[in-house]
Design a protein around this motif. Structure first.
Motif, mmCIF file in Angstrom:
data_model
loop_
_atom_site.group_PDB
_atom_site.id
_atom_site.type_symbol
_atom_site.label_atom_id
_atom_site.label_comp_id
_atom_site.label_asym_id
_atom_site.label_seq_id
_atom_site.Cartn_x
_atom_site.Cartn_y
_atom_site.Cartn_z
ATOM 1 N N UNK A 1 -0.950 2.129 -5.960
ATOM 2 C CA UNK A 1 -0.315 3.440 -6.097
ATOM 3 C C UNK A 1 -1.268 4.561 -5.674
ATOM 4 N N UNK A 2 -0.713 5.705 -5.292
ATOM 5 C CA UNK A 2 -1.557 6.882 -5.028
ATOM 6 C C UNK A 2 -2.219 7.351 -6.327
ATOM 7 N N UNK A 3 -3.331 8.093 -6.225
ATOM 8 C CA UNK A 3 -4.004 8.581 -7.445
ATOM 9 C C UNK A 3 -3.325 9.833 -8.003
ATOM 10 N N UNK A 4 -2.009 9.773 -8.140
ATOM 11 C CA UNK A 4 -1.239 10.877 -8.720
ATOM 12 C C UNK A 4 0.113 10.331 -9.135
ATOM 13 N N UNK A 5 0.768 11.030 -10.046
ATOM 14 C CA UNK A 5 2.076 10.570 -10.515
ATOM 15 C C UNK A 5 3.171 11.293 -9.729
ATOM 16 N N UNK A 6 3.343 10.883 -8.456
ATOM 17 C CA UNK A 6 4.335 11.500 -7.593
ATOM 18 C C UNK A 6 5.513 10.540 -7.382
ATOM 19 N N UNK A 7 6.394 10.872 -6.439
ATOM 20 C CA UNK A 7 7.583 10.051 -6.222
ATOM 21 C C UNK A 7 7.236 8.642 -5.734
ATOM 22 N N UNK A 8 6.132 8.482 -5.029
ATOM 23 C CA UNK A 8 5.717 7.149 -4.603
ATOM 24 C C UNK A 8 5.320 6.303 -5.810
ATOM 25 N N UNK A 9 4.568 6.910 -6.727
ATOM 26 C CA UNK A 9 4.185 6.192 -7.945
ATOM 27 C C UNK A 9 5.399 5.882 -8.803
ATOM 28 N N UNK A 10 6.324 6.828 -8.891
ATOM 29 C CA UNK A 10 7.564 6.591 -9.649
ATOM 30 C C UNK A 10 8.322 5.402 -9.054
ATOM 31 N N UNK B 1 0.859 -1.180 0.000
ATOM 32 C CA UNK B 1 0.000 0.000 0.000
ATOM 33 C C UNK B 1 0.902 1.239 0.000
ATOM 34 N N UNK B 2 0.916 1.963 -1.109
ATOM 35 C CA UNK B 2 1.710 3.192 -1.203
ATOM 36 C C UNK B 2 0.840 4.440 -1.159
ATOM 37 N N UNK B 3 -0.438 4.269 -0.921
ATOM 38 C CA UNK B 3 -1.356 5.402 -0.862
ATOM 39 C C UNK B 3 -1.492 5.872 0.580
ATOM 40 N N UNK B 4 -1.128 7.131 0.885
ATOM 41 C CA UNK B 4 -1.203 7.630 2.261
ATOM 42 C C UNK B 4 -2.595 7.521 2.891
#
Length: 264
Positions: free
Chosen positions: A126-135, A38-41
């Motif tokens: 992944x989080x619903x955005x293309x941020x460093x966590x998604x990368x 789980x990478x979504x805060x």
């Protein structure tokens, strides 16, 4: 070696976390060893796995930022019968701290190395955005699964997302592939949904899963009970659809394996 699949869409509300939890549970039900990250805060996949995000000892933050050994971060025996790396609000800080770190794009890939041979599948919510966590997820993944609703603007948005994934992949993970496009919250009585579904198949061909996830009350209810749909109501159409999806993923993998072996 595990097949690592990132589940990503920069648009929220498309069934991404529902897919992550239920495909992990369905794959575990086929006796595969599964890890869900789980990478979504927001921690919804954590809660949906029957793990209290407020009480968990360690999360993806400790794994990525504090470099805590992955065995000390993994939660065993979740309600979905898979292992979990949890998330909560602390993971928001990970996004900020990653910006300052060396080799920030590959921290998840490196963290997974000690356990990559233990699991059959690793799914990353992944989080619903293309941020460093998604990368980080895309850098660690073999492929990307894209859940989407068949609605207005969906096709245009998907094309843009595929283009973005392609650009990111060229920088952080040239081997990254599209695992598949998954139609979620599908209502066959909706003419627009059917039209968009046909357009998807024309544009993306075999990348579109044959399995379709229906709009289903049981899928929506299950997270509030901290369990995947198959353990909440195994006879529901939603639970059956995710089991079918797991079967389709396995068939695709088995079909590709001989070809990959031949190339190697």
């Amino acid at each position: 070696m595990a097949k690592v699949i990132a589940i990503a869409n920069q648009k929220g509300g498309v069934g991404k976390t529902t897919t992550a939890v239920n495909v992990a549970a369905s794959m575990a039900a086929t006796k595969r060893k599964v890890l869900l990250i789980d990478l979504d805060p927001q921690g919804n996949a954590t809660m949906g796995s029957g793990v209290d995000k407020y009480e968990v000892d360690a999360t993806a933050f400790e794994l990525l930022i504090e470099e805590k050994p992955i065995d000390d971060v993994i939660v065993k025996n979740t309600s979905g019968k898979y292992d979990l790396i949890a998330a909560n609000g602390d993971v928001t800080a990970a996004e900020i701290k990653l910006m300052e770190m060396f080799a920030r794009e590959v921290r998840l890939r490196n963290a997974l190395k000690p356990v990559i041979d233990y699991y059959d599948f690793v799914f990353i919510d992944c989080p619903p955005s293309l941020n460093q966590l998604t990368v980080n997820a895309l850098a660690a993944a073999d492929s990307v699964m894209v859940p989407m609703q068949c609605e207005y603007y969906a096709l245009e948005g998907l094309t843009a997302l595929m283009d973005t994934i392609g650009k990111l992949a060229s920088v952080v993970n040239p081997e990254l592939k599209i695992e598949g496009v998954l139609r979620t919250m599908y209502d066959p009585r909706n003419r627009l949904a059917n039209d968009v579904s046909e357009q998807l198949k024309r544009h993306f061909g075999e990348q579109v899963y044959r399995t379709v996830i229906p709009r289903n009350v049981r899928l929506a209810e299950a997270p509030s009970f901290g369990t995947p749909a198959m353990y909440y109501d195994k006879s529901s159409t939603g639970a059956k659809a995710y089991l079918a999806l797991a079967g389709e993923i396995l068939r695709r993998r088995d079909k590709l394996a001989p070809a990959q072996a031949k190339v190697g």
